[in-house]
Design a protein around this motif. Structure first.
Motif, short mmCIF file in Angstrom:
data_model
loop_
_atom_site.label_atom_id
_atom_site.label_comp_id
_atom_site.label_asym_id
_atom_site.label_seq_id
_atom_site.Cartn_x
_atom_site.Cartn_y
_atom_site.Cartn_z
N UNK A 26 2.65 2.58 -13.92
CA UNK A 26 3.25 2.68 -15.24
C UNK A 26 2.33 1.95 -16.22
N UNK A 27 1.89 2.66 -17.25
CA UNK A 27 0.97 2.09 -18.25
C UNK A 27 -0.26 1.48 -17.58
N UNK A 28 -0.75 2.14 -16.54
CA UNK A 28 -1.97 1.70 -15.88
C UNK A 28 -1.80 0.59 -14.87
N UNK A 29 -0.57 0.13 -14.63
CA UNK A 29 -0.30 -0.96 -13.69
C UNK A 29 0.55 -0.43 -12.54
N UNK A 30 0.19 -0.81 -11.31
CA UNK A 30 0.93 -0.34 -10.15
C UNK A 30 2.11 -1.28 -9.87
N UNK A 31 3.29 -0.66 -9.66
CA UNK A 31 4.52 -1.42 -9.43
C UNK A 31 5.25 -0.91 -8.19
N UNK A 32 6.04 -1.79 -7.62
CA UNK A 32 7.01 -1.41 -6.60
C UNK A 32 8.36 -1.23 -7.29
N UNK A 33 8.97 -0.05 -7.10
CA UNK A 33 10.22 0.27 -7.79
C UNK A 33 11.25 0.72 -6.74
N UNK A 34 11.86 -0.24 -6.02
CA UNK A 34 12.77 0.13 -4.93
C UNK A 34 14.14 0.63 -5.39
N UNK A 35 14.43 0.56 -6.71
CA UNK A 35 15.66 1.15 -7.20
C UNK A 35 16.71 0.18 -7.68
N UNK A 36 16.34 -1.08 -7.93
CA UNK A 36 17.29 -2.08 -8.40
C UNK A 36 17.39 -2.04 -9.92
N UNK A 37 18.62 -2.01 -10.43
CA UNK A 37 18.86 -1.98 -11.88
C UNK A 37 19.25 -3.38 -12.38
N UNK B 264 0.84 -1.20 0.00
CA UNK B 264 0.00 0.00 0.00
C UNK B 264 0.87 1.24 0.00
N UNK B 265 1.97 1.18 0.74
CA UNK B 265 2.89 2.30 0.85
C UNK B 265 3.68 2.22 2.13
N UNK B 266 4.47 3.27 2.38
CA UNK B 266 5.20 3.39 3.64
C UNK B 266 4.33 4.10 4.66
N UNK B 267 4.34 3.61 5.88
CA UNK B 267 3.52 4.19 6.94
C UNK B 267 3.96 5.63 7.24
N UNK B 268 3.04 6.55 7.10
CA UNK B 268 3.26 7.97 7.42
C UNK B 268 4.37 8.61 6.58
N UNK B 269 4.56 8.15 5.35
CA UNK B 269 5.57 8.75 4.48
C UNK B 269 5.06 8.76 3.03
N UNK B 270 4.22 9.74 2.75
CA UNK B 270 3.61 9.83 1.43
C UNK B 270 4.65 10.12 0.35
N UNK B 271 5.66 10.91 0.68
CA UNK B 271 6.68 11.28 -0.31
C UNK B 271 7.46 10.05 -0.76
N UNK B 272 7.96 9.27 0.21
CA UNK B 272 8.71 8.08 -0.15
C UNK B 272 7.82 7.05 -0.82
N UNK B 273 6.57 6.97 -0.41
CA UNK B 273 5.62 6.05 -1.05
C UNK B 273 5.46 6.39 -2.53
N UNK B 274 5.30 7.68 -2.83
CA UNK B 274 5.12 8.11 -4.22
C UNK B 274 6.36 7.82 -5.05
N UNK B 275 7.54 7.91 -4.43
CA UNK B 275 8.79 7.66 -5.15
C UNK B 275 8.99 6.18 -5.46
N UNK B 276 8.49 5.31 -4.58
CA UNK B 276 8.77 3.88 -4.69
C UNK B 276 7.66 3.09 -5.35
N UNK B 277 6.41 3.47 -5.13
CA UNK B 277 5.27 2.72 -5.66
C UNK B 277 4.61 3.55 -6.75
N UNK B 278 4.80 3.09 -8.00
CA UNK B 278 4.42 3.92 -9.14
C UNK B 278 3.48 3.17 -10.07
#
Length: 548
Positions: free
Chosen positions: A415-426, A399-413
């Protein structure tokens, strides 16, 4: 009584307790409790928490080493529709106060040996109003705390209740997000994803509701495949709890715990033998390499460990080299499940056994069906293109990070209508559909304009016979901005010349990725769950190189 229609961990485990009440649920040392006892003791503790004023959604911090009471406290919280909060027992006062306050924990269940640390920060705690103390033989006591065994003996078990699949499950993580943050899932998504994958791997039918689990797990047990799991890593981390407890418990499994305050490879191997564990959870090379050394030593003294009951070795969240897997497979005919992911979600799996290990490569994983690789500007990476992209995990997305909307928006995105977790791994996406993990962008080293992922260099260095562990960091350099530096430990054998190390790395990687500096340490800094402590590693490097 709950009719167990909603996918919720409390409903799942109550179904297991009803299906096999007299089977063992948890063992620690010479103490074993059955599923009936486990369910009743958790229900009694749930009543203690409710009587203490906690309402559905309230948080219960669990501050304990691996113990039966740890699992009972978690189960009790689920039963009462509360949210258990995992607390890292290595934290000092400031970090503890942050987790207790950030999570809004109203109750703290803790081992008595931690009483002095809680007492030191008690006046800083903003929400805590109930303290339940587990007697661990330390003789410590927190004034005003309820004594665990006395408290559960003084109440009747809580009646089973209706629960919602929308109830929050949360795990605190400090691995990739700076200060520890709570990663939130709903029980429905979390439970069906974990259990569904486990049942799929075992070719078991997935029931529509938890009520249908009973016949399935009874059939599994009758066929001789009831899980017997030994999580050798801490329950306070996702790998130990999710893979070592949540999945096997939900299949009717028996959990064998060990004292995890320090890693003892011989102690673990002896426990695997004595308990006849069928599956274990370790933390990649950090555990595997000492285990391999202990196995060779035991064989050398004609006292080999009996691992004949072991069927599965699980690891998650850290690099697990092909060489280490092969070393374990020499001694145990098992299937090795190496999962790539984090608290924010699983992304892929590498499965190895004696037949397939010859073609195994470190850091190469089969993508989960819901995982894709996108470039930073949102384009999907084409297989075999060699283009580097971000791993985006769909499916079991928090759902997101507890009490951290900014970090939630950065990590859970989305894309093309599908919700993904994007923790930053290449990673790169190969022509055969597998991915090669490169590393996390936040740790990427920029040397002379070239991007270098530490994990890739670390694995090349760790393939050297004498290297036990390694972390790679960037240190300041007047010419290149940063230069690659290896902080490593050896097996205690002879010295390794820097030139030999460089030659070894350059035989595996492009020249610009080879470290310019090599810093030898007694022990490479890592957390108890095996996650890299790059901050400390960089500090050690700067000090030894005279750059601090």
């Amino acid at each position: 009584m709950s009719n167990n229609k909603e996918w919720h961990l409390a409903n799942v485990w109550e179904s297991v307790a009803d299906a096999m009440p007299d089977e063992a649920a948890v063992t620690l040392g010479d103490r074993t409790i059955s599923w009936r006892e486990y369910d009743e003791r958790a229900a009694r503790l749930a009543k203690v928490l409710i009587d203490g004023g906690l309402k559905p959604g309230a948080k219960v911090a669990i501050y304990s080493y691996n113990s039966i009471e740890y699992l009972e406290a978690q189960y009790a919280a689920f039963k009462a529709r509360l949210v258990p909060i995992n607390v890292n027992y290595r934290y000092l006062e400031g970090e503890l106060a942050h987790v207790f306050n950030n999570s809004d924990s109203e109750a703290i269940v803790f081992q008595a040996s931690f009483a002095p640390r809680i007492a030191a920060i008690r006046d800083q705690l903003e929400s805590a109003k109930l303290f339940v103390e587990i007697d661990d033989g330390s003789g410590e006591h927190l004034d005003g705390a309820l004594r665990y065994e006395e408290a559960i003996a003084d109440v009747e078990p809580m009646e089973r209740i209706e629960r919602s699949g929308d109830d929050i499950y949360m795990l605190y993580t400090g691995g990739t997000t700076g200060l520890p943050k709570g990663v939130m899932y709903d029980h429905r998504t979390f439970t069906t994803a974990l259990i569904g994958k486990a049942m799929m791997l075992r070719e078991l039918p997935f029931p529509e509701t938890p009520d249908g689990l009973g016949p399935v797990i009874k059939g599994l047990a009758a066929a001789g495949f009831r899980p017997k799991s030994l999580p050798s890593c801490p329950l306070m981390h996702g790998t130990g709890m999710w893979v070592g407890v949540t999945i096997p418990h939900s299949l009717g499994g028996h959990i064998v715990l060990e004292d995890n305050r320090s890693f003892d490879p011989d102690g673990l191997l002896q426990l695997i033998q004595d308990s006849k564990a069928r599956e274990i959870v370790i933390v990649g090379d950090v555990f595997a390499k000492p285990m391999i050394k202990a196995l060779h030593a035991a064989k050398g003294r004609s006292e080999p460990y009996d691992l004949s009951n072991l069927m599965m070795i699980n690891s998650s969240g850290v690099m697990f080299s092909a060489e280490a897997k092969q070393g374990l497979l020499e001694f145990a005919d098992v299937t090795i499940f190496d999962s790539m992911g984090s608290t924010e979600g699983s992304m892929g799996t590498s499965i190895s056994n004696r037949e397939t290990i010859g073609g195994s490569q470190t850091g190469k994983f089969q993508l989960s069906p819901t995982t894709k690789i996108f470039t930073e500007d949102g384009r999907e990476v084409e297989p075999g293109s060699g283009e580097v992209g971000l791993i985006c995990n769909g499916g079991m997305v928090p759902i997101g990070y507890y009490k951290d909307e900014k970090k939630s928006a950065e990590t859970f995105k989305t894309i093309n209508g599908v919700r993904y977790s994007v923790p930053g791994d290449f990673a790169t996406l190969e022509a055969d559909g597998t991915i090669t993990l490169l590393g996390r962008g936040s740790g990427c080293i920029n040397s002379g304009g070239e991007k270098i992922f530490p994990e890739e260099v670390e694995e090349a260095i760790k393939s050297h016979d004498q290297i036990v562990d390694c972390l790679v960091v960037g240190v300041p350099d007047d010419r290149f901005g940063e230069c690659v530096t290896a902080v490593f430990s050896t097996d205690g054998g002879g010295e390794i010349a820097d030139a030999d190390m460089k030659s070894h790395v350059r035989s595996k990687l492009a020249d610009y990725k080879a470290p310019r500096h090599y810093v030898k340490v007694d022990r490479v800094p890592r957390a108890d769950n095996g996650k890299a402590d790059y901050k400390t590693a960089k500090s050690l490097a700067l000090t030894q190189l005279g750059l601090d």
